[in-house]
Write a protein that holds these residues in place. Sequence first.
Motif, PDB file in Angstrom:
ATOM      1  N   GLY A 102      44.622  28.864  44.126  1.00 31.02           N
ATOM      2  CA  GLY A 102      43.800  29.757  44.757  1.00 31.02           C
ATOM      3  C   GLY A 102      44.312  30.653  44.901  1.00 31.02           C
ATOM      4  O   GLY A 102      43.680  31.615  45.061  1.00 31.02           O
ATOM      5  N   LEU A 105      42.543  33.465  42.597  1.00 31.70           N
ATOM      6  CA  LEU A 105      41.134  33.459  42.293  1.00 31.70           C
ATOM      7  C   LEU A 105      40.019  34.397  43.795  1.00 31.70           C
ATOM      8  O   LEU A 105      39.626  34.812  43.237  1.00 31.70           O
ATOM      9  N   SER A 106      40.742  35.073  44.594  1.00 36.20           N
ATOM     10  CA  SER A 106      40.044  36.135  45.031  1.00 36.20           C
ATOM     11  C   SER A 106      39.824  37.541  44.140  1.00 36.20           C
ATOM     12  O   SER A 106      38.369  37.795  43.795  1.00 36.20           O
ATOM     13  N   GLU A 107      40.961  37.355  42.927  1.00 36.07           N
ATOM     14  CA  GLU A 107      40.511  38.890  42.224  1.00 36.07           C
ATOM     15  C   GLU A 107      39.568  37.499  40.793  1.00 36.07           C
ATOM     16  O   GLU A 107      39.225  38.832  39.491  1.00 36.07           O
ATOM     17  N   ALA A 109      37.682  35.597  40.718  1.00 31.24           N
ATOM     18  CA  ALA A 109      36.022  34.073  41.268  1.00 31.24           C
ATOM     19  C   ALA A 109      35.174  34.918  40.216  1.00 31.24           C
ATOM     20  O   ALA A 109      33.668  34.396  40.105  1.00 31.24           O
ATOM     21  N   VAL A 122      39.886  23.631  45.376  1.00 27.45           N
ATOM     22  CA  VAL A 122      40.957  24.083  45.329  1.00 27.45           C
ATOM     23  C   VAL A 122      42.002  23.265  46.373  1.00 27.45           C
ATOM     24  O   VAL A 122      41.465  22.436  47.181  1.00 27.45           O
ATOM     25  N   ARG A 143      46.000  33.938  50.989  1.00 30.71           N
ATOM     26  CA  ARG A 143      45.817  34.823  49.729  1.00 30.71           C
ATOM     27  C   ARG A 143      44.540  33.421  49.185  1.00 30.71           C
ATOM     28  O   ARG A 143      43.791  34.036  48.643  1.00 30.71           O
ATOM     29  N   ARG A 146      41.514  33.568  50.922  1.00 28.80           N
ATOM     30  CA  ARG A 146      40.200  35.165  50.252  1.00 28.80           C
ATOM     31  C   ARG A 146      39.683  34.789  49.339  1.00 28.80           C
ATOM     32  O   ARG A 146      39.123  35.011  49.472  1.00 28.80           O
ATOM     33  N   GLY A 147      40.592  34.050  48.772  1.00 34.22           N
ATOM     34  CA  GLY A 147      40.031  33.692  47.144  1.00 34.22           C
ATOM     35  C   GLY A 147      38.900  32.564  47.073  1.00 34.22           C
ATOM     36  O   GLY A 147      37.466  32.507  46.900  1.00 34.22           O
ATOM     37  N   LYS A 150      35.986  34.379  49.079  1.00 33.43           N
ATOM     38  CA  LYS A 150      35.106  35.043  47.773  1.00 33.43           C
ATOM     39  C   LYS A 150      34.305  34.387  47.043  1.00 33.43           C
ATOM     40  O   LYS A 150      33.217  34.175  46.706  1.00 33.43           O
TER      41      LYS A 150
END
Length: 332
Positions: A102, A105-107, A109, A122, A143, A146-147, A150
């Motif tokens: 993860g 992951l936020s970038e 997803a 995750v 972080r 955040r993933g 998202k």
Amino acid sequence: MQMKKLIDNHERHINYLRISITDRCNLRCIYCMPIEGIAHLKHEDILSYEEIVRIAKIAVKEGITKIRITGGEPLVRKGVVDLVGWLSQLEGVEDLSMTTNGILLSEFAQPLYEAGLKRINVSMDSLKPDLFREITRGGELSRVWRGIEKAYELGMNPIKINVVALRGFNEHEDLDFARLTLERNCQVRFIEFMPVGLKNGWKEERYLSCSSIRGIIEEGYNLNSIASEKINSGPADLYRLDGAKGSIGFINAISGHFCSTCNRLRLTADGKLRPCLFSDKEFDMRMALRFGDSDEELKTLLHKALSNKPKGHTITEPTFRKCVREMIKIGG
Ligand code: SAM
């Protein structure tokens, strides 16, 4: 396309291929990666995406319907979104998923989702930033959150949260993890710590059975079995707290001995087909591919791996020997 069925020598229906795409990771989890790290594979020893897709195509033609991309950390390998796109378009793949820590992951997803990844697992072994950092040797919990947020935003479903149960580390959080499912539509899965590899720090004192975790949760809540809702939840025994949006899964890898329902093969990043997580018996698809074997010959090798799938692991027997490969090099 007329689907075939892969049946092994123990009458199990094998329909699941886990594909590890790298032995690299941006975390160093204490139960997965030895403290000194590992000697990484050379670039040329790792299957190219073209090679992975070719193997996947053959496997799917033979009866694989579920594919999971894993690692190492799959999101650290360049081009992973393209791979997801190619795999998601293979005719016969009914379920494509990924296991990630993860961190990235936020970038990723959104592009992953658009490429065809509709669900995700995750790993998150603590809800406390300090303990998370300790278990992962440096990971930043915010972080991962955040993933996960998202993934929710995009509508990935289900979102599964893997928690390796580590006595002496995170067992005091079992209730907090269970409570997460009250308000969130996620599946929290407690996984028993497995002795995989010679250096993953597995010790009996670190092991916590799923039944102990169940006991801890049942001190505060009712756990209602939802076995009938079991779709794509693999070996997990599923429960729901009263009124909860999400669910809780228990993966009794050690105590449950669920080998009789094992439905999977693993492909390592260096192209070895591994019929059983706990056994070092492997079949070298990479060598076959690079020697120029035909699809028919690769298919034969796949069936050879299948017919060598053992009836079960022997972890609880005195003769048990840990496999040599570390989890990071197999792909959990
Ligand atoms: N890097 C990704 C991640 O962290 O999810 C994918 C690879 S990781 C090897 C896949 C899963 O295996 C993770 O959920 C991890 O927690 C689990 N795992 C690794 N070593 C394990 C062990 N010894 N026992 C139980 N689960 C383990």
